[in-house]
Enzyme design. Sequence first.
Site, PDB file in Angstrom:
ATOM      1  N   ARG A  70      14.385  23.760 -24.281  1.00 49.31           N
ATOM      2  CA  ARG A  70      14.876  24.401 -23.055  1.00 49.31           C
ATOM      3  C   ARG A  70      16.075  25.300 -23.349  1.00 49.31           C
ATOM      4  O   ARG A  70      16.414  26.161 -22.558  1.00 49.31           O
ATOM      5  CB  ARG A  70      15.240  23.349 -22.004  1.00 49.31           C
ATOM      6  CG  ARG A  70      15.304  23.923 -20.593  1.00 49.31           C
ATOM      7  CD  ARG A  70      15.479  22.883 -19.509  1.00 49.31           C
ATOM      8  NE  ARG A  70      16.812  22.378 -19.438  1.00 49.31           N
ATOM      9  CZ  ARG A  70      17.194  21.123 -19.703  1.00 49.31           C
ATOM     10  NH1 ARG A  70      16.278  20.218 -20.058  1.00 49.31           N
ATOM     11  NH2 ARG A  70      18.430  20.748 -19.619  1.00 49.31           N
ATOM     12  N   TYR A 123      10.563  44.118  -4.576  1.00 51.59           N
ATOM     13  CA  TYR A 123       9.423  43.200  -4.578  1.00 51.59           C
ATOM     14  C   TYR A 123       9.668  42.130  -3.501  1.00 51.59           C
ATOM     15  O   TYR A 123      10.787  41.601  -3.391  1.00 51.59           O
ATOM     16  CB  TYR A 123       9.306  42.584  -5.976  1.00 51.59           C
ATOM     17  CG  TYR A 123       8.343  41.437  -6.045  1.00 51.59           C
ATOM     18  CD1 TYR A 123       6.992  41.615  -5.763  1.00 51.59           C
ATOM     19  CD2 TYR A 123       8.777  40.166  -6.386  1.00 51.59           C
ATOM     20  CE1 TYR A 123       6.111  40.557  -5.816  1.00 51.59           C
ATOM     21  CE2 TYR A 123       7.895  39.101  -6.451  1.00 51.59           C
ATOM     22  CZ  TYR A 123       6.563  39.309  -6.152  1.00 51.59           C
ATOM     23  OH  TYR A 123       5.687  38.260  -6.202  1.00 51.59           O
ATOM     24  N   ASP A 193      15.980  46.050 -11.290  1.00 53.19           N
ATOM     25  CA  ASP A 193      14.654  45.540 -11.629  1.00 53.19           C
ATOM     26  C   ASP A 193      13.834  46.735 -12.112  1.00 53.19           C
ATOM     27  O   ASP A 193      13.448  47.600 -11.323  1.00 53.19           O
ATOM     28  CB  ASP A 193      14.012  44.873 -10.400  1.00 53.19           C
ATOM     29  CG  ASP A 193      12.644  44.257 -10.719  1.00 53.19           C
ATOM     30  OD1 ASP A 193      11.993  44.714 -11.680  1.00 53.19           O
ATOM     31  OD2 ASP A 193      12.228  43.337  -9.993  1.00 53.19           O
ATOM     32  N   LYS A 218       3.939  41.836 -16.104  1.00 55.91           N
ATOM     33  CA  LYS A 218       3.287  43.123 -15.826  1.00 55.91           C
ATOM     34  C   LYS A 218       3.054  43.907 -17.127  1.00 55.91           C
ATOM     35  O   LYS A 218       2.400  43.389 -18.015  1.00 55.91           O
ATOM     36  CB  LYS A 218       4.125  43.887 -14.803  1.00 55.91           C
ATOM     37  CG  LYS A 218       4.521  43.047 -13.576  1.00 55.91           C
ATOM     38  CD  LYS A 218       3.302  42.660 -12.801  1.00 55.91           C
ATOM     39  CE  LYS A 218       3.444  41.621 -11.713  1.00 55.91           C
ATOM     40  NZ  LYS A 218       4.683  41.083 -11.318  1.00 55.91           N
TER      41      LYS A 218
HETATM   42  C1  LIG Z   1       9.049  44.600  -9.341  1.00 56.19           C
HETATM   43  C2  LIG Z   1       8.793  43.130  -9.491  1.00 56.19           C
HETATM   44  N1  LIG Z   1       9.827  42.326  -9.778  1.00 56.19           N
HETATM   45  C3  LIG Z   1       9.648  40.984  -9.905  1.00 56.19           C
HETATM   46  C4  LIG Z   1       8.401  40.412  -9.737  1.00 56.19           C
HETATM   47  C5  LIG Z   1       8.242  38.922  -9.884  1.00 56.19           C
HETATM   48  O1  LIG Z   1       7.650  38.646 -11.106  1.00 56.19           O
HETATM   49  P1  LIG Z   1       6.760  37.327 -11.400  1.00 56.19           P
HETATM   50  O2  LIG Z   1       5.535  37.407 -10.575  1.00 56.19           O
HETATM   51  O3  LIG Z   1       6.551  37.411 -12.883  1.00 56.19           O
HETATM   52  O4  LIG Z   1       7.620  36.161 -11.005  1.00 56.19           O
HETATM   53  C6  LIG Z   1       7.300  41.214  -9.451  1.00 56.19           C
HETATM   54  C7  LIG Z   1       5.960  40.619  -9.261  1.00 56.19           C
HETATM   55  O5  LIG Z   1       5.057  41.223  -8.750  1.00 56.19           O
HETATM   56  C8  LIG Z   1       7.509  42.623  -9.320  1.00 56.19           C
HETATM   57  O6  LIG Z   1       6.477  43.446  -9.013  1.00 56.19           O
END
Ligand SMILES: Cc1ncc(COP(=O)(O)O)c(C=O)c1O
Length: 402
Positions: A70, A123, A193, A218
């Site tokens: 961890r 998101y 992000d 992604k």
């Molecule tokens: C721009 C963005 N940030 C964060 C996330 C969250 O990622 P995760 O699904 O890997 O937790 C997503 C998921 O679709 C996303 O599109």
Amino acid sequence: MPQRPKRASGLALSTLAVHAGREWRPPGTPPLDVPVYRASTFRFANSAQVRRYNSGTAAGGDPELFLYGRYENPTVQAFERRLAALEGAERCLAFGTGMAAVSTVALAHLSQGELLLSSSVTYGGSYRFFRDHLARLGPRVLFRTPEELARSDWPRGVKLVFIESPTNPGLRVLDIRVLATRARKSGALLVVDGTFATPVLQRPLELGADIVVHSATKALAGHSDLLGGAVLGRKTVLAPVEKLRRSLGGVLGPDDAFQLSRSLKTLELRVLRQSATALTLARRLARDRRIRRVLYPGLPSHPDHAVAKRQLRAFGGLLTVELPGGVVTARRFFDRLGLVARAVSLGGAESLASLPVESSHIACTAEELRRAGVTAGMVRLSIGLEDPDDLWADLDQALGRG
Ligand SMILES: Cc1ncc(COP(=O)(O)O)c(C=O)c1O
């Protein structure tokens, strides 16, 4: 009762089954890349080594020594170092999902009463975490549209600013350099992000951001087969995030870290190819009378085209079309798609389509949809690695006679 068979070593079969052959050393001719260290714990030679481990920082004083999965793992560290190099970051921390990365950053940098200023266009998972969970735990949360963030009248006392760029599904491109300067003047840290761009297209730290987060699920993974997340920035800024990761435990596993390291080798090839195909399709769709609007930052008609040209190396693999006739037409187009899969997520080899009002933005009120710039006629496309002509043929037949 038959005697338990003893081997020459004097050990019983069950003991041998557990211990024989475990005295493994890295071979003199090492594997070309870091192998999978599928281990939850690491063995110390003696108590002096334990003390050597304990004498260091939270991450272990000696980079050669590992204690517990961890806290650190060689395969995970190899992925972190590779992604840090791509992002131009001093340090990278890998997480089990993008949401583990986002939530750990926010919880590590905000205490009771401190203010988070977040873009309202992020998101949905991040938006809901800030609104429904973080705010309940003590920090204050304010949402502002990209237009409001671009103005200079920020509230006083902001501790952390959270933005996403490019955004979903409007593919807004926020001016990171401008927002970073404003955050610095306000004494706040700027978190970006950068999932939609990856470090291939955009490097927020070089534009003045303090922290970059990615959903590694992604394009970093690139094959829609694992979940992961990452946080990048200066060591000092990431220190509280690392401390909290050790407590909350949202770490990436070694198998997924290995797959991610492997995927990074082809990241640039994949992202540039997806961007080139998306630009070709966006231009074609923009000329098509069956489409009301194409949202793609590479088109001069996009509201952020000028910023995108400055900030992005190419315009990315995501594009959104708005069909006339609202959700009925959008659903019909969606249902007719053949090659393009009806699936959420993005950045993989397969092209995907999703209806924002029925997936990423399903929980939004009409006012929240308005502020996020989302309409019922939108279909978001994540362009994969297929041939552009085959993709066009699929989109064309799905649009039908309009
Ligand atoms: C721009 C963005 N940030 C964060 C996330 C969250 O990622 P995760 O699904 O890997 O937790 C997503 C998921 O679709 C996303 O599109």
